[in-house]
Design an enzyme around this catalytic site. Sequence first.
Site, mmCIF file in Angstrom:
data_model
loop_
_atom_site.group_PDB
_atom_site.id
_atom_site.type_symbol
_atom_site.label_atom_id
_atom_site.label_comp_id
_atom_site.label_asym_id
_atom_site.label_seq_id
_atom_site.Cartn_x
_atom_site.Cartn_y
_atom_site.Cartn_z
ATOM 1 N N ASP A 85 33.500 52.404 31.449
ATOM 2 C CA ASP A 85 32.671 51.355 30.857
ATOM 3 C C ASP A 85 31.261 51.873 30.622
ATOM 4 O O ASP A 85 30.885 52.942 31.108
ATOM 5 C CB ASP A 85 32.645 50.102 31.747
ATOM 6 N N ASP A 154 36.158 39.758 43.494
ATOM 7 C CA ASP A 154 36.955 38.757 42.775
ATOM 8 C C ASP A 154 38.183 39.376 42.108
ATOM 9 O O ASP A 154 38.876 38.714 41.334
ATOM 10 C CB ASP A 154 36.106 38.031 41.739
ATOM 11 N N GLU A 161 36.649 40.725 34.142
ATOM 12 C CA GLU A 161 36.476 39.676 35.137
ATOM 13 C C GLU A 161 37.718 38.777 35.192
ATOM 14 O O GLU A 161 38.603 38.864 34.331
ATOM 15 C CB GLU A 161 35.240 38.838 34.780
#
Length: 279
Positions: A85, A154, A161
């Site tokens: 990324d 998470d 995400e």
Amino acid sequence: MSPFRVPFEFPLQIGRPSVEVVIVPDAEAGGELIAEAMARLLRRKPDALLGVATGSTPLPIYQALAAKVRSGAVDASRARIAQLDEYVGLPAEHPESYRSVLRREVLEPLGIGMDAFMGPDGAAEDIPGACETYDRALAEAGGVDLQLLGIGTDGHIGFNEPCSSLASRTRIKTLTEQTRIDNARFFDGDIDQVPHHVITQGIGTILEARHLVLLATGEGKADAVAATVEGPVAAVCPASALQLHPHATVVVDEAAASKLKLADYFRHTYANKPEWQGI
């Protein structure tokens, strides 16, 4: 592992579960284990394309692999490096662009030149075009041989995400406010300097690598690790997509393994596998 050996490196992954979980004492042991897997790959395929991640978690891997290079145990000079990324809007030469970070932490210690580096152009005027170009470049390069991953609390991998599509490709994503707060430490504590967007390989792109290796350390990652390997495959935990991959390895320290119901099983299977199989 079992001392049973064969007299050659065996490239086929026979009899593996979809996700192999290896529990190690600490981050240093995890770094050494993964670095040895990368060294084995480079001995077999010197120009392997290695997918790398930034952050503090993979540093023990890079340090252990660099030590092997310095000792002459492996030659990484022909390896190629692919970026997971990149921030959007930072010049490539900015000290906190992920390209710059990887140059300092990976390429230079391993003796690899920037001509062997592949990454998306976060400063491009046409960001969607830059994403498509990078996805295509990975395929044209023959695909990633081994992709390193971290995991968020998470369950995110890369910057995918929760509720990211499991088929997603390289694309632009908006950073959460918490992520920008967390990353402000790299920008003199000033959140206003932290970009709002990143380019990230999508989950579908990540899954195309031949071997996925995820390292997780610390109790704060325990719930995410348990959801990744023992929970259902679901977009709410992006890392659970590793269950769909034919060769995925999750390396965790004791703290990160503390919520695994099958920890004893994972320890038993790893302790009794042939050493030549590696991870």
